[in-house]
Design an enzyme around this catalytic site. Sequence first.
Site, PDB file in Angstrom:
ATOM      1  CG  ASN A   1      -1.684  -2.897   6.005  1.00 55.20           C
ATOM      2  OD1 ASN A   1      -0.210  -3.056   6.779  1.00 55.20           O
ATOM      3  ND2 ASN A   1      -2.612  -3.132   6.082  1.00 55.20           N
ATOM      4  CD1 TRP A   2       4.365  -4.988   3.284  1.00 56.11           C
ATOM      5  CD2 TRP A   2       6.428  -5.080   4.194  1.00 56.11           C
ATOM      6  NE1 TRP A   2       4.939  -5.230   2.444  1.00 56.11           N
ATOM      7  CE2 TRP A   2       6.799  -5.128   2.252  1.00 56.11           C
ATOM      8  CE3 TRP A   2       7.569  -4.953   4.859  1.00 56.11           C
ATOM      9  CZ2 TRP A   2       7.625  -4.387   1.585  1.00 56.11           C
ATOM     10  CZ3 TRP A   2       8.723  -4.574   3.712  1.00 56.11           C
ATOM     11  CH2 TRP A   2       9.096  -4.577   2.819  1.00 56.11           C
ATOM     12  CE  LYS A   3      -3.481  -5.830   6.667  1.00 52.85           C
ATOM     13  NZ  LYS A   3      -4.867  -7.137   7.187  1.00 52.85           N
TER      14      LYS A   3
ATOM     15  CG  HIS B   1      -6.261  -1.622   8.682  1.00 55.31           C
ATOM     16  ND1 HIS B   1      -6.398  -2.736   9.389  1.00 55.31           N
ATOM     17  CD2 HIS B   1      -5.881  -2.354   7.602  1.00 55.31           C
ATOM     18  CE1 HIS B   1      -6.286  -2.995   8.235  1.00 55.31           C
ATOM     19  NE2 HIS B   1      -5.925  -3.337   7.340  1.00 55.31           N
TER      20      HIS B   1
ATOM     21  CD  GLU C   1      -5.115  -5.875  10.496  1.00 59.05           C
ATOM     22  OE1 GLU C   1      -4.564  -5.404   9.949  1.00 59.05           O
ATOM     23  OE2 GLU C   1      -5.929  -6.324   9.223  1.00 59.05           O
TER      24      GLU C   1
ATOM     25  CD  GLU D   1      -7.827  -2.273   3.899  1.00 59.06           C
ATOM     26  OE1 GLU D   1      -7.369  -2.576   2.940  1.00 59.06           O
ATOM     27  OE2 GLU D   1      -7.621  -2.448   5.330  1.00 59.06           O
TER      28      GLU D   1
ATOM     29  N   GLY E   1      -8.186 -10.308   5.338  1.00 59.78           N
ATOM     30  CA  GLY E   1      -7.727 -11.959   5.975  1.00 59.78           C
ATOM     31  C   GLY E   1      -8.567 -13.404   5.827  1.00 59.78           C
TER      32      GLY E   1
ATOM     33  CB  SER F   1      -8.907 -11.935   0.311  1.00 59.77           C
ATOM     34  OG  SER F   1      -9.210 -11.883   1.624  1.00 59.77           O
TER      35      SER F   1
ATOM     36  N   GLY G   1      -3.038  -6.884   1.670  1.00 58.36           N
ATOM     37  CA  GLY G   1      -2.320  -7.510   2.758  1.00 58.36           C
ATOM     38  C   GLY G   1      -1.691  -8.258   2.652  1.00 58.36           C
ATOM     39  N   GLY G   2      -2.108  -9.566   2.945  1.00 60.12           N
ATOM     40  CA  GLY G   2      -1.415 -11.088   2.828  1.00 60.12           C
ATOM     41  C   GLY G   2      -0.468 -11.260   1.517  1.00 60.12           C
TER      42      GLY G   2
END
Length: 254
Positions: free
Chosen positions: A12-14, A98, A100, A170, A176, A215, A236-237
Amino acid sequence: MKKNRKPFVAGNWKMHNTLSAARTLAIDVRERVGSLTEVEVAVCPSFTALATVVDVLRSSAVGVGAQNCHHEAKGAFTGEVAVDQIADLGCRYVIIGHSERRQLFGETDAGVARKVRAALDGKLTPIMCIGETLQEREAGRTFEVVLGQLDGGLASVTSDELSRLVLAYEPVWAIGTGKTASDEQAEEVHDRIRQRLREKHGAVADAVRIQYGGSVKPDNAKGLLGQPNIDGALVGGASLKADAFAAIVLAAHQ
Ligand code: 13P
């Protein structure tokens, strides 16, 4: 333990990457894991880069997904993107619900359910996200919250459709933050999610992939992905660096 579900790792490149950065990252991902068939792999860039990334990955085994969609097929919804528009680009997946989006954009279980319905009707694979906040975990409400989101989001999904859907557990406190759920903490929730699917839908529950997200890094991926009910990762990251993402994909290949 050998699972009969194909592991699925998605990045997920957000809201990261310009078009040229997305192209470069997609090329790098293709070079590292593009011919792998034992693990299903996907990347989910911003809407602005979807067409380009689909183009880069067209002849590879890596799929592409969007990070959101609207539940209506078309209409006067300024700024929104419909499932058909996403599928038409050559995307196969869409992330829905998600944390977010739930926390920052007010998405509700009812809204998530409508999007899941739209994705299934539009032949996209929904990756439906669920997870508790730290406050909810500390109050002993993890199962209540996660299973509530599960039931709410799947409100209109039939047992026949269930295997077309991917879930991502998640925990919000692990996203994150560098704070990953332990293998045991994650497995406990995944196991409970699958039990609930079994109670409602029977044996098809064993075909549903449940990714872990929060993470996930190359150094913790093997432990997490080795758990009996963890079938992949939503990253993610670490998905913004092709080498780290590829290492996680390879950890799923065990
Ligand atoms: P991080 O891997 O950066 O914690 O993000 C997880 C996530 O939200 C994936 O959807």
